[in-house]
Design a protein around this motif. Structure first.
Motif, PDB file in Angstrom:
ATOM      1  N   VAL A 585       0.544  -0.973   0.123  1.00  0.00           N
ATOM      2  CA  VAL A 585      -0.421   0.249  -0.110  1.00  0.00           C
ATOM      3  C   VAL A 585       0.696   0.948   0.102  1.00  0.00           C
ATOM      4  CG1 VAL A 585      -1.546   1.105   0.938  1.00  0.00           C
ATOM      5  CG2 VAL A 585      -1.988  -1.064   1.283  1.00  0.00           C
ATOM      6  N   ASP A 586       2.224   0.779   0.839  1.00  0.00           N
ATOM      7  CA  ASP A 586       2.932   2.439   0.893  1.00  0.00           C
ATOM      8  C   ASP A 586       3.492   2.890  -0.704  1.00  0.00           C
ATOM      9  OD1 ASP A 586       2.484   3.214   3.517  1.00  0.00           O
ATOM     10  OD2 ASP A 586       4.280   2.222   3.972  1.00  0.00           O
ATOM     11  N   ALA A 587       4.205   1.618  -1.440  1.00  0.00           N
ATOM     12  CA  ALA A 587       4.399   1.959  -2.736  1.00  0.00           C
ATOM     13  C   ALA A 587       3.204   2.490  -3.521  1.00  0.00           C
ATOM     14  CB  ALA A 587       4.775   0.214  -3.055  1.00  0.00           C
ATOM     15  N   CYS A 588       2.176   2.118  -3.340  1.00  0.00           N
ATOM     16  CA  CYS A 588       0.983   1.988  -4.159  1.00  0.00           C
ATOM     17  C   CYS A 588       1.109   4.078  -3.784  1.00  0.00           C
ATOM     18  CB  CYS A 588      -0.079   1.260  -3.769  1.00  0.00           C
ATOM     19  SG  CYS A 588       0.162  -0.311  -4.857  1.00  0.00           S
ATOM     20  N   ARG A 589       1.143   4.315  -2.495  1.00  0.00           N
ATOM     21  CA  ARG A 589       0.593   5.500  -2.747  1.00  0.00           C
ATOM     22  C   ARG A 589       1.527   6.182  -3.269  1.00  0.00           C
ATOM     23  NH1 ARG A 589      -1.731   4.445   3.421  1.00  0.00           N
ATOM     24  NH2 ARG A 589      -3.802   3.796   2.836  1.00  0.00           N
ATOM     25  N   ARG A 590       2.534   5.883  -2.889  1.00  0.00           N
ATOM     26  CA  ARG A 590       3.751   7.164  -3.025  1.00  0.00           C
ATOM     27  C   ARG A 590       3.679   6.969  -5.360  1.00  0.00           C
ATOM     28  NH1 ARG A 590       9.649   5.182  -0.959  1.00  0.00           N
ATOM     29  NH2 ARG A 590      10.205   7.606  -2.198  1.00  0.00           N
ATOM     30  N   GLY A 591       3.734   5.806  -5.477  1.00  0.00           N
ATOM     31  CA  GLY A 591       3.381   6.063  -6.936  1.00  0.00           C
ATOM     32  C   GLY A 591       2.131   5.846  -7.329  1.00  0.00           C
ATOM     33  N   LYS A 592       0.946   7.042  -6.233  1.00  0.00           N
ATOM     34  CA  LYS A 592      -0.303   8.482  -7.360  1.00  0.00           C
ATOM     35  C   LYS A 592      -0.959   6.335  -7.241  1.00  0.00           C
ATOM     36  CE  LYS A 592       1.947  11.934  -5.635  1.00  0.00           C
ATOM     37  NZ  LYS A 592       3.015  11.412  -4.995  1.00  0.00           N
ATOM     38  N   MET A 593      -0.846   5.580  -6.717  1.00  0.00           N
ATOM     39  CA  MET A 593      -2.260   4.731  -7.337  1.00  0.00           C
ATOM     40  C   MET A 593      -3.249   4.534  -6.524  1.00  0.00           C
ATOM     41  SD  MET A 593       1.114   1.776  -8.816  1.00  0.00           S
ATOM     42  CE  MET A 593      -0.743   0.296  -9.466  1.00  0.00           C
ATOM     43  N   SER A 594      -4.252   4.307  -6.397  1.00  0.00           N
ATOM     44  CA  SER A 594      -5.226   3.740  -5.800  1.00  0.00           C
ATOM     45  C   SER A 594      -5.380   2.972  -5.711  1.00  0.00           C
ATOM     46  CB  SER A 594      -6.386   4.186  -6.721  1.00  0.00           C
ATOM     47  OG  SER A 594      -7.442   3.756  -5.869  1.00  0.00           O
ATOM     48  N   VAL A 595      -5.468   3.622  -3.681  1.00  0.00           N
ATOM     49  CA  VAL A 595      -5.734   1.339  -3.471  1.00  0.00           C
ATOM     50  C   VAL A 595      -7.104   0.973  -2.012  1.00  0.00           C
ATOM     51  CG1 VAL A 595      -2.757   1.658  -2.775  1.00  0.00           C
ATOM     52  CG2 VAL A 595      -4.524   2.930  -1.126  1.00  0.00           C
ATOM     53  N   ALA A 596      -8.111   2.066  -2.648  1.00  0.00           N
ATOM     54  CA  ALA A 596      -9.355   1.981  -2.408  1.00  0.00           C
ATOM     55  C   ALA A 596      -9.575   0.841  -1.839  1.00  0.00           C
ATOM     56  CB  ALA A 596     -10.487   3.618  -3.063  1.00  0.00           C
ATOM     57  N   ASP A 597      -9.346   0.386  -2.509  1.00  0.00           N
ATOM     58  CA  ASP A 597     -10.230  -1.319  -3.062  1.00  0.00           C
ATOM     59  C   ASP A 597      -9.193  -2.276  -1.937  1.00  0.00           C
ATOM     60  OD1 ASP A 597      -8.245  -1.285  -4.538  1.00  0.00           O
ATOM     61  OD2 ASP A 597      -8.971  -2.637  -6.326  1.00  0.00           O
ATOM     62  N   VAL A 598      -8.341  -2.164  -2.122  1.00  0.00           N
ATOM     63  CA  VAL A 598      -7.088  -2.810  -1.591  1.00  0.00           C
ATOM     64  C   VAL A 598      -7.213  -4.107  -0.366  1.00  0.00           C
ATOM     65  CG1 VAL A 598      -4.157  -3.621  -1.196  1.00  0.00           C
ATOM     66  CG2 VAL A 598      -4.749  -2.220  -3.019  1.00  0.00           C
ATOM     67  N   VAL A 636      -1.330  -7.294  12.423  1.00  0.00           N
ATOM     68  CA  VAL A 636      -2.198  -6.437  12.758  1.00  0.00           C
ATOM     69  C   VAL A 636      -1.549  -4.989  13.216  1.00  0.00           C
ATOM     70  CG1 VAL A 636      -3.411  -5.826  15.118  1.00  0.00           C
ATOM     71  CG2 VAL A 636      -3.475  -7.776  14.322  1.00  0.00           C
ATOM     72  N   ALA A 637      -0.666  -4.844  12.955  1.00  0.00           N
ATOM     73  CA  ALA A 637       0.399  -3.844  13.475  1.00  0.00           C
ATOM     74  C   ALA A 637       0.661  -2.928  11.458  1.00  0.00           C
ATOM     75  CB  ALA A 637       1.528  -3.558  13.194  1.00  0.00           C
ATOM     76  N   GLU A 638       0.633  -3.823  10.680  1.00  0.00           N
ATOM     77  CA  GLU A 638       0.558  -2.858   9.086  1.00  0.00           C
ATOM     78  C   GLU A 638      -0.939  -2.487   8.840  1.00  0.00           C
ATOM     79  OE1 GLU A 638       4.545  -2.876   6.935  1.00  0.00           O
ATOM     80  OE2 GLU A 638       3.936  -1.979   8.757  1.00  0.00           O
ATOM     81  N   LEU A 639      -1.851  -3.061   8.660  1.00  0.00           N
ATOM     82  CA  LEU A 639      -3.028  -2.830   8.622  1.00  0.00           C
ATOM     83  C   LEU A 639      -3.344  -1.822   9.087  1.00  0.00           C
ATOM     84  CD1 LEU A 639      -5.453  -2.896   6.871  1.00  0.00           C
ATOM     85  CD2 LEU A 639      -6.295  -5.221   8.648  1.00  0.00           C
ATOM     86  N   LEU A 640      -2.992  -1.778  10.411  1.00  0.00           N
ATOM     87  CA  LEU A 640      -3.008  -0.196  11.260  1.00  0.00           C
ATOM     88  C   LEU A 640      -3.068   1.061  10.979  1.00  0.00           C
ATOM     89  CD1 LEU A 640      -4.714   1.266  13.076  1.00  0.00           C
ATOM     90  CD2 LEU A 640      -3.625   0.021  14.976  1.00  0.00           C
ATOM     91  N   ARG A 641      -1.683   0.818  10.314  1.00  0.00           N
ATOM     92  CA  ARG A 641      -0.875   1.897  10.220  1.00  0.00           C
ATOM     93  C   ARG A 641      -1.079   2.386   8.265  1.00  0.00           C
ATOM     94  NH1 ARG A 641       3.544   2.726   6.955  1.00  0.00           N
ATOM     95  NH2 ARG A 641       3.615  -0.010   6.294  1.00  0.00           N
ATOM     96  N   VAL A 642      -1.484   1.301   7.651  1.00  0.00           N
ATOM     97  CA  VAL A 642      -1.729   2.227   6.689  1.00  0.00           C
ATOM     98  C   VAL A 642      -3.055   2.205   6.643  1.00  0.00           C
ATOM     99  CG1 VAL A 642       0.321   0.674   5.553  1.00  0.00           C
ATOM    100  CG2 VAL A 642      -2.048  -0.479   6.107  1.00  0.00           C
ATOM    101  N   ARG A 643      -4.079   1.861   7.442  1.00  0.00           N
ATOM    102  CA  ARG A 643      -4.755   2.715   7.460  1.00  0.00           C
ATOM    103  C   ARG A 643      -5.009   4.146   8.121  1.00  0.00           C
ATOM    104  NH1 ARG A 643      -9.863   2.308   9.276  1.00  0.00           N
ATOM    105  NH2 ARG A 643     -10.736   1.562   7.487  1.00  0.00           N
ATOM    106  N   ARG A 644      -4.173   4.286   8.716  1.00  0.00           N
ATOM    107  CA  ARG A 644      -4.224   5.245   9.432  1.00  0.00           C
ATOM    108  C   ARG A 644      -3.369   6.217   8.657  1.00  0.00           C
ATOM    109  NH1 ARG A 644      -4.610   6.081  15.758  1.00  0.00           N
ATOM    110  NH2 ARG A 644      -6.310   7.286  15.049  1.00  0.00           N
ATOM    111  N   LYS A 645      -2.350   5.857   7.704  1.00  0.00           N
ATOM    112  CA  LYS A 645      -1.428   7.073   7.209  1.00  0.00           C
ATOM    113  C   LYS A 645      -2.168   7.161   6.118  1.00  0.00           C
ATOM    114  CE  LYS A 645       3.043   6.548   4.513  1.00  0.00           C
ATOM    115  NZ  LYS A 645       3.786   5.834   4.531  1.00  0.00           N
ATOM    116  N   GLY A 646      -3.471   6.654   5.475  1.00  0.00           N
ATOM    117  CA  GLY A 646      -3.990   6.883   5.142  1.00  0.00           C
ATOM    118  C   GLY A 646      -5.151   8.241   4.958  1.00  0.00           C
ATOM    119  N   GLN A 647      -5.370   8.383   6.088  1.00  0.00           N
ATOM    120  CA  GLN A 647      -6.486   9.181   6.474  1.00  0.00           C
ATOM    121  C   GLN A 647      -6.138  10.410   6.445  1.00  0.00           C
ATOM    122  OE1 GLN A 647      -6.805   8.835  10.661  1.00  0.00           O
ATOM    123  NE2 GLN A 647      -7.037   7.028  10.972  1.00  0.00           N
TER     124      GLN A 647
END
Length: 647
Positions: A585-598, A636-647
């Motif tokens: 998810v981090d890589a996709c976000r940095r590449g300006k790719m949508s991760v809304a469905d991931v 758990v930690a990585e799912l929580l991290r990328v969700r919070r980072k995407g806010q």
């Protein structure tokens, strides 16, 4: 938190109800754990599982507390559930379950016997090996409730059999003491004393392990439920045995208040984040020495430095518990030796056997200072962190050293597997990855930049660190891109025809997810491009995370099943790892790719296996059934991290 509840269609179906597990931790590394059905499917299941000197050295105490109801008619109805070596399942109390739910993270069952409804709640007293089980009459009555205590005292990884010593049970006020190790207390204690032979654990059978054990029927508690609201409760606790805990009802209320506070402190944005915040809390423990540590996964893992550091940001910073995280980082820093972070093995030994655990530690410290502004910690740890870099440049254990020709980090020694892909079969590493692994070098480059920033924050010269960072980054960009359209997994690896140390080297271009770190880290060496990420996703991405190897590889293993050798052989050869969704998810976000469905499927997974949590692994082939630990820290930690980072 998300609504986790099941009605009679799930509760009454043994396959469905027994594949969904609940966990109630004690904050010390112990727990109560079982299934929606009440059937113990693992040797690790029990109502009182106690940590030892380390969280991994757990012992199983109270295995089950089986209810039986005597109705006004005189009929006796058993509400427990056991599977036996014969294949029989008896009793079948799950067929009378009308509902199971998690309320503030605590399990609650409700049985209906005609007009009689009985509810069970369970909690552990935070910070003590103590479980409370409360039974309440909801409707009907009067009825008599018996609670049969099945006991053992053994290592959580083993079994106890009737051909060994008989458990010692001493009668005391309101109950009994078992093996001098734990005490049972409740109303109307009546000692029994007989073996229940051939209790079967179906999950251990599927894992190719010894599935059967004998447990000791120590006795039963008896109480009357005359009108709705009446309760019959049992507690079990370890030493000090004479220090009686609060009432069972108070324990449940205390645990519920604490869980609510954990969630409130995390300030979640939605119900999924609230659920993940409470799930994260299960892994943060206080050891016997009062130190903060992280349990990698329940029910069988202890503390592993790599898992701890990968999980750090999600478990501590995303839950607003940086003060605990600070203490953890300081204690881990004290274990550094020859530039390597200690890895506390589940055997209890302290080992220095990872190439990446130390680099993840650099990352965790950098993230802590960046997120919290805690420059005091950065200043304190700076000499130790600089020592890490110096040791890697000079060379340390297992051939871990910087290649002066290109500034990249190399690793490997005969018989070792030092990266996170560290599985062995009969002592032989499955994926040794000797040479220059892609994620190790991404972490090395990231660590150099993070340390350079910490150095400058302390008002010191970081020119040498930036020089090393620049050299390694340039080499990475030149050498890691492969003709296949993705990155090499390992550079300068021994050619297959040559043993370690042979003359021929090659660059391994197997499609693996390790390359995601080259785009995802804060100081990643590469900028992501959409075509490359789409190639990686096409070969690796599943609903629960990236596979560890692409399906078209000759070494691909699609099912993480079978005995220990089969499972370990496929552990990193196609098995899905949910924690890798974080880097993806981090890589996709940095590449300006949508991760809304991931993240849709992984969030649905919170109700499928380890309830309210995320599994360690899953099959590489559809339907990607979950495997491994049902409750895994870095997942758990990585799912929580990328969700919070995407806010």
């Amino acid at each position: 938190m998300i609504d986790i509840r099941f009605g009679p269609q799930v509760c009454g179906d043994l396959a469905s109800a027994s594949s969904r597990e609940w966990l109630v931790p004690d904050g010390l590394g112990g727990y109560a754990m079982g299934t929606v059905s009440g059937l113990r499917t693992r040797r690790y299941h029990g109502l009182l599982v106690v940590p030892g000197e380390t969280p991994a050295s757990r012992r199983v105490g109270l295995t089950s507390l089986d209810p039986a109801v005597t109705l006004p008619s005189g009929a006796r109805v058993r509400l427990g559930a056991h599977e036996w070596a014969s294949g029989d399942v008896d009793p079948r109390g799950f067929e009378l379950l009308e509902r199971f739910e998690l309320v503030d993270g605590l399990p609650r069952w409700r049985w209906r016997i005609g007009g009689v409804v009985i509810e069970r709640e369970l909690a552990m007293l935070p910070g003590r090996s103590c479980v409370a089980v409360v039974h309440r009459l909801i409707a009907g009555g009067p009825v008599r409730l018996e609670l049969s205590a099945a006991c053992t005292w053994r290592d959580a990884h083993g079994e106890r059999r009737a051909d060994g010593p008989t458990p010692q049970v001493e009668a005391v006020a309101d109950g009994a003491v078992v093996e001098g190790a734990y005490r049972l207390a409740g109303p109307g204690w009546a000692p029994e004393g007989q073996w229940w032979l051939g209790v079967h654990h179906r999950e251990e059978a599927s894992r190719g392990l010894q599935p059967d054990e004998d447990v000791w029927y120590a006795g039963r508690f008896v109480g009357e439920l005359e009108r709705p609201g009446d309760t019959v409760s049992v507690r079990a606790w370890t030493a000090p045995l004479d220090l009686e805990p609060m009432s069972a009802e108070q324990i449940v209320a205390t645990a519920r208040r604490r869980n609510r506070q954990v969630v409130a402190t995390a300030k979640p944005a939605d119900d999924v984040e609230a659920t993940l915040a409470l799930a994260a809390d299960a892994f943060v423990v206080r050891t016997n020495h009062a130190a903060v540590d992280v349990v990698a996964g329940y029910p069988w893992f202890g503390a592993w430095s790599r898992d701890t550091m990968i999980s750090y940001e999600g478990l501590f910073l995303c839950t607003n518990r940086a003060d605990l995280g600070r203490a953890l980082l300081r204690s881990y820093a004290a274990t550094l030796s020859e530039g390597m972070l200690a890895n506390t093995a589940d055997t209890g030994r302290v080992e220095y056997n990872t190439v990446d655990g130390t680099l993840w530690f650099l990352h965790a410290v950098s993230r802590h200072v960046t997120v919290t502004g805690d420059t005091d910690l950065g200043d304190e740890l700076l000499p130790a962190l600089r020592g890490v870099v110096d040791a890697h440049v000079a060379g340390t254990r297992y051939g871990i050293a910087v290649d002066p020709a290109d500034g990249l980090l190399s690793q490997g020694a005969p018989g070792t597997a030092l990266t996170w892909m560290d599985a062995r079969v009969y002592g032989v590493p499955v994926t040794p990855r000797t040479g220059k692994p892609v994620e190790v070098n991404a972490l090395w480059i990231n660590g150099l930049a993070g340390l350079a920033e910490l150095t400058e924050l302390a008002g010191r010269d970081a020119a040498d660190l930036w020089r090393r960072h620049g050299q390694a980054t340039a080499s990475f960009r030149e050498r890691f891109p492969a003709p296949t359209g993705w990155l090499h997994d390992v550079l300068d690896a021994p050619a297959p025809a040559y043993p370690l140390g042979g003359a021929a080297l090659h660059d391994d271009d197997a499609l693996r997810p390790n390359q995601l770190l080259a785009w995802s880290l804060p100081f990643a060496p590469l900028e992501p491009d959409e075509p490359t990420l789409r190639r990686v996703a096409a070969g690796l991405l599943t609903p629960l995370g990236p596979r560890s190897l692409a399906p078209d590889s000759p070494e691909f293993v699609g099912r993480h099943r079978g005995g220990p050798a089969e499972r370990d052989g496929g552990y990193h050869q196609g098995t899905v790892w949910p924690w890798l969704l974080g880097p993806y998810v981090d890589a996709c976000r940095r590449g300006k790719m949508s991760v809304a469905d991931v993240l849709v499927s992984i969030e649905a997974h919170l109700t499928e296996y380890g309830l309210g949590s995320v599994s360690e692994t899953a099959d590489g082939l559809a339907p990607h059934a979950a495997t491994g630990c049902p409750f895994q820290a870095w997942s758990v930690a990585e799912l929580l991290r990328v969700r919070r980072k995407g806010q």
